[in-house]
Enzyme design. Structure first.
Site, mmCIF file in Angstrom:
data_model
loop_
_atom_site.group_PDB
_atom_site.id
_atom_site.type_symbol
_atom_site.label_atom_id
_atom_site.label_comp_id
_atom_site.label_asym_id
_atom_site.label_seq_id
_atom_site.Cartn_x
_atom_site.Cartn_y
_atom_site.Cartn_z
ATOM 1 N N VAL A 102 0.864 -1.172 0.000
ATOM 2 C CA VAL A 102 0.000 0.000 0.000
ATOM 3 C C VAL A 102 0.906 1.230 0.000
ATOM 4 O O VAL A 102 1.838 1.310 0.814
ATOM 5 C CB VAL A 102 -0.932 0.025 1.224
ATOM 6 N N CYS A 103 0.642 2.155 -0.904
ATOM 7 C CA CYS A 103 1.359 3.426 -0.921
ATOM 8 C C CYS A 103 2.873 3.178 -1.023
ATOM 9 O O CYS A 103 3.325 2.383 -1.839
ATOM 10 C CB CYS A 103 0.964 4.226 0.307
ATOM 11 N N THR A 104 3.657 3.818 -0.163
ATOM 12 C CA THR A 104 5.110 3.706 -0.251
ATOM 13 C C THR A 104 5.648 2.396 0.318
ATOM 14 O O THR A 104 6.873 2.205 0.378
ATOM 15 C CB THR A 104 5.788 4.883 0.475
#
Length: 331
Positions: A104-106
């Site tokens: 998720v995300c970074t």
């Protein structure tokens, strides 16, 4: 009932919503017969972690003690900027044993650091896409999608995109009806298409510095069905067509034609999602002229036709009236 185990990796500086968003989706699915997920969270030493917003999360255990899960979920956060080498080493050794690896995300930065993204197409938060591509040239980084599936690897864009991806995984595991029920409970759309851009047309383009060009941008947005050729837009800005086209591109980063295309596509999507208007009427209202022209635009940009888009994205639109205040925040 066969449960799919989900192990969520925790570390100091994790983004709390990257954790809780997908967890709420999987937990919601587990409330229904035959759709169980065994959720566990773990940090390297089993100690509580402090999220980047200041919240404290207490893990269920230690990563070294965890059994190989069905789904390994790696959230993002400020802690990915200078990650603990021991965490990256653990991912390198243990992540390949999971049946499904999700970031998720970074969180994609942690997977990349462990060499798990090489040779794969992935996405991440728009602010670190260039960094990911630069630091890991063996990774194919696509900055636009909300999420990307590449074999058993799934990566998502910023923050709330983790909810989109989790819903897609539930749909894959247990079917559309259950995923739609969870989405309604969480008051989010079931699905933003996987190849939908992370930003709206207005956010993707820069806002022009000069007032006449800003006015033209707003006018395009308010009048997608109008004649939006360069000559008409230039006249509104009181510039020659050639001067207008150069200035618009210089100040927004898009040509006038590309900007118009994005605004029309966005408006058509919104009408498909929020009304029961027919495709013919929507194509005219959005400046496409014909359903076939709109179909070609949708297939080119989203990989799906308008009717299929509506079926997948908004299976039960309101009867003849717009739905207001229901669109999720842009990641």
């Amino acid at each position: 009932m066969t449960q799919r185990s989900v192990l969520v990796v925790l570390y100091d500086g994790v983004q709390s919503l990257d954790v809780t968003g997908p967890v709420e989706v999987f937990a919601g699915a587990s409330r229904f017969p035959g759709a169980g997920y065994a959720l566990r969270t773990a940090s390297l030493d089993g100690a509580p972690v402090r999220t980047c917003s200041g919240l404290t999360l207490v893990p269920d255990g230690r990563l070294p003690d965890a059994e190989p899960p069905h789904t390994l979920l790696v959230p993002g956060g400020e802690g990915t900027r200078a990650p603990d080498p021991a965490l990256v080493d653990w991912l390198r050794e243990h992540a390949p044993h999971a049946e499904r690896i999700v970031s998720v995300c970074t969180g994609a930065l942690l997977l990349a650091g462990a060499g798990l993204l090489d040779g794969h197409r992935v996405t991440t938060h728009w602010t670190v896409c260039e960094q990911l591509a630069r630091d890991h040239p063996a990774v194919e980084v696509d900055p636009d999608p909300i999420f990307v599936r590449d074999g058993r690897l799934a990566t998502s864009a910023g923050v709330t995109a983790g909810i989109d991806l989790a819903l897609a995984l539930v749909e894959e595991d247990h079917g559309r009806d259950l995923a739609f029920t969870i989405a309604r409970h969480l008051v989010v759309f079931l699905r933003r298409p996987g190849n939908q851009a992370q930003f709206s047309a207005q956010l993707t383009a820069q806002t022009a510095r000069r007032e006449p060009l800003r006015e033209v941008q707003h006018w395009i947005t308010e009048n997608p069905g109008a004649d939006l050729c360069v000559e008409v837009l230039a006249a509104r800005a009181r510039l020659s067509p050639r001067h207008f086209a150069r200035a618009f591109h210089a100040e927004t980063g898009l040509t006038p034609g590309r900007y118009v295309d994005r605004v029309r596509l966005e408006q058509a999507r919104r009408l498909l999602e929020e009304t029961t208007d027919g495709v013919t009427g929507i194509s005219r209202a959005c400046g496409y002229g014909t359903p076939e022209a709109m179909r070609r635009a949708f297939v080119k940009a989203l990989g799906t036709a308008p009717t299929e888009y509506r079926r997948r994205f908004c299976p039960h639109p309101a009867a003849g009236r717009p739905i207001t205040n229901s669109r999720p925040a842009t990641d």
